[in-house]
Design an enzyme around this catalytic site. Structure first.
Site, short mmCIF file in Angstrom:
data_model
loop_
_atom_site.label_atom_id
_atom_site.label_comp_id
_atom_site.label_asym_id
_atom_site.label_seq_id
_atom_site.Cartn_x
_atom_site.Cartn_y
_atom_site.Cartn_z
N GLN A 62 85.20 -8.50 12.04
CA GLN A 62 85.27 -9.58 13.01
C GLN A 62 84.89 -10.76 12.21
OE1 GLN A 62 82.02 -8.30 15.72
NE2 GLN A 62 81.05 -7.56 13.95
N ASP A 82 73.49 -3.48 23.36
CA ASP A 82 73.45 -5.01 23.11
C ASP A 82 74.82 -5.30 22.16
OD1 ASP A 82 72.79 -7.74 23.05
OD2 ASP A 82 71.40 -7.35 21.29
N HIS A 113 67.12 -12.16 25.16
CA HIS A 113 66.60 -10.70 24.46
C HIS A 113 65.24 -10.30 25.47
CE1 HIS A 113 68.77 -12.22 21.10
NE2 HIS A 113 69.28 -10.95 21.17
N GLU A 131 71.21 -9.22 15.42
CA GLU A 131 70.59 -10.10 14.85
C GLU A 131 69.07 -9.47 14.68
OE1 GLU A 131 72.43 -10.24 17.88
OE2 GLU A 131 72.57 -12.26 18.65
#
Ligand code: SAM
Length: 312
Positions: free
Chosen positions: A36, A161, A67, A91
Site C-alpha cells: 500500500q 483494526d 482507539h 500504529e
C-alpha cells in the site's frame, strides 16, 4: 479559490461526490510498501497523521478517541480478558490500549505490512508508547485471516483494526461471513469480538449496515456503536459481537468497578475518553439510524461484494 492558505494540501477523496482537504506543514514520509501507499504528514489542525492508500488512519490530536472506543467496551464487557488477538492495528495504539488491562497475559498482533509497522514505530511514538516491546506482546506479519486459519489458539477478545473494505481492499477477506465464522470458532467462551466498522454518520450508513448484517448472520449478540472523530470529520462506527456478552447492556457500576480494578496508565498516560458515561454515549444511537440498521439486505460473502450503492 478553496482557502486563503497557500501551503501544502492533502486531498482525501471520500466518495465520488465529496472530498476533504488537510493543510500540512511537512511530509514526514511518502512512499509505497509491498502492499500500500503510506504517507505521514504533520497537519496544522490534528498534528501527525497516517494515511494508507490516501485514507486517513489516525491523527495525533484525536487518535485516543478512536482507539479507546475500539478497545475498552469489549475488554470491559469480558469478565477476565487474558488472551487477546489484534488483526491490523499498525500504529500500535490499539495494542497500547489493550495492554492497559492488568488481566492481559498475552496479546498477539497480526498486521500484514511490516513496513507500515516499522514506519509507525519510527515516526509515531505517541501512538505505540513502547507497546511493541511489552513482554506480553507477540507480533506477526501476516494476513489476519491466514493467521487464524493456521493457529489453533483461542482468544477471549478479538479486535479487528484493519483498513476498510472495498473491492480492491487488502482487508476485504476480513469482513465476510466466512471470516466471522472462523473468528467465532477461535473465540473462547465467553468471548467477544469488535470490528472497526467504517463511517457511521446518519447519511453514510450503507457500508456499516452491510457489515452489521454479515456479522448478525454469525453471532447472536451484535451491537453497533459510534463516536465522532474530529480528524475524520465523521462519526465512526464499531460493531461488537459475541455468543454471550453484550457490551451495550453493561451497567455503570460494573464498568466503573472493572475500570478501577483492572485498567491503569500506559506510557504514563491515563484514559482520556472512556468511562461509564462515555460508554453510555457510545451505545446511544438516534432513532433514524436505528431504523436504517434494522433494514434487511444482502451480506458480504467470500464470493464478493453484493451490488449495492455504497455512496448512500
Ligand atoms: N484506524 C484505522 C482506520 O480507520 O481504518 C485502521 C488502522 S491500522 C493502520 C490498519 C492496518 O490494517 C494497517 O497497518 C494494514 O497493514 C492492516 N491490514 C490491512 N489488511 C490486513 C490483513 N488482511 N491482515 C492483517 N492486517 C491488515
Amino acid at each position: 479559490m478553496v482557502s486563503p492558505f497557500s501551503g501544502h494540501w492533502l486531498l482525501e477523496n471520500i466518495d465520488p461526490y465529496e472530498a476533504h482537504m488537510y493543510a500540512y506543514r511537512q511530509s514526514l514520509h511518502s512512499g509505497r510498501t509491498k502492499y500500500q501507499t503510506v504517507e505521514i504528514i504533520d497537519t496544522y489542525k490534528y498534528g501527525k497523521m497516517l494515511l494508507l492508500d490516501g485514507k486517513p488512519q489516525s491523527a495525533a490530536g484525536d487518535e485516543y478517541i478512536y482507539h479507546e472506543s475500539l478497545v475498552h467496551p469489549v475488554m470491559i464487557a469480558h469478565p477476565e480478558p487474558r488472551n487477546v488477538l489484534i488483526i491490523g492495528g499498525g500504529e500500535g495504539a490499539t495494542l497500547r490500549e489493550v495492554l492497559r488491562h492488568r488481566t492481559v497475559e498475552k496479546v498477539i498482533m497480526v498486521d500484514l505490512d511490516e513496513e507500515v509497522v516499522n514506519l509507525c514505530y519510527k515516526h509515531l511514538p505517541q501512538w505505540h508508547q513502547g507497546s511493541f516491546s511489552d513482554p506480553r506482546t507477540q507480533l506477526f506479519f501476516q494476513d489476519g485471516r491466514q493467521f487464524l486459519l493456521e493457529s489453533e489458539e483461542r482468544f477471549h477478545v478479538i479486535i479487528m483494526d484493519s483498513t476498510d473494505f472495498s473491492e480492491q481492499s487488502l482487508a476485504l477477506a476480513l469482513f465476510t461471513r466466512e471470516f466471522f465464522e472462523l473468528a467465532r470458532a477461535r473465540l473462547d467462551r465467553p468471548g467477544v469480538l469488535v470490528v472497526q466498522a467504517v463511517e457511521l454518520s446518519s447519511l453514510e450508513y450503507a457500508k456499516h449496515a452491510l457489515l452489521r448484517r454479515t456479522i448478525m448472520a454469525v453471532f447472536p449478540k451484535v451491537s453497533s456503536y459510534r463516536t465522532y472523530v474530529p480528524s475524520f470529520r465523521a462519526d465512526w462506527g464499531f460493531i461488537a459481537a459475541s455468543e454471550e456478552l453484550d457490551p451495550g447492556d453493561l451497567d455503570e457500576e460494573t464498568i466503573e468497578r472493572r475500570l478501577k480494578e483492572r485498567v491503569g496508565a500506559y506510557g504514563g498516560q491515563d484514559l482520556r475518553f472512556y468511562d461509564s458515561q462515555a460508554h453510555r454515549f457510545l451505545f446511544s444511537l438516534p432513532k433514524d439510524l436505528r431504523g436504517f440498521l434494522s433494514q434487511d439486505g444482502p451480506i458480504l460473502e467470500d464470493s464478493g461484494l453484493p451490488p449495492l450503492d455504497l455512496t448512500q
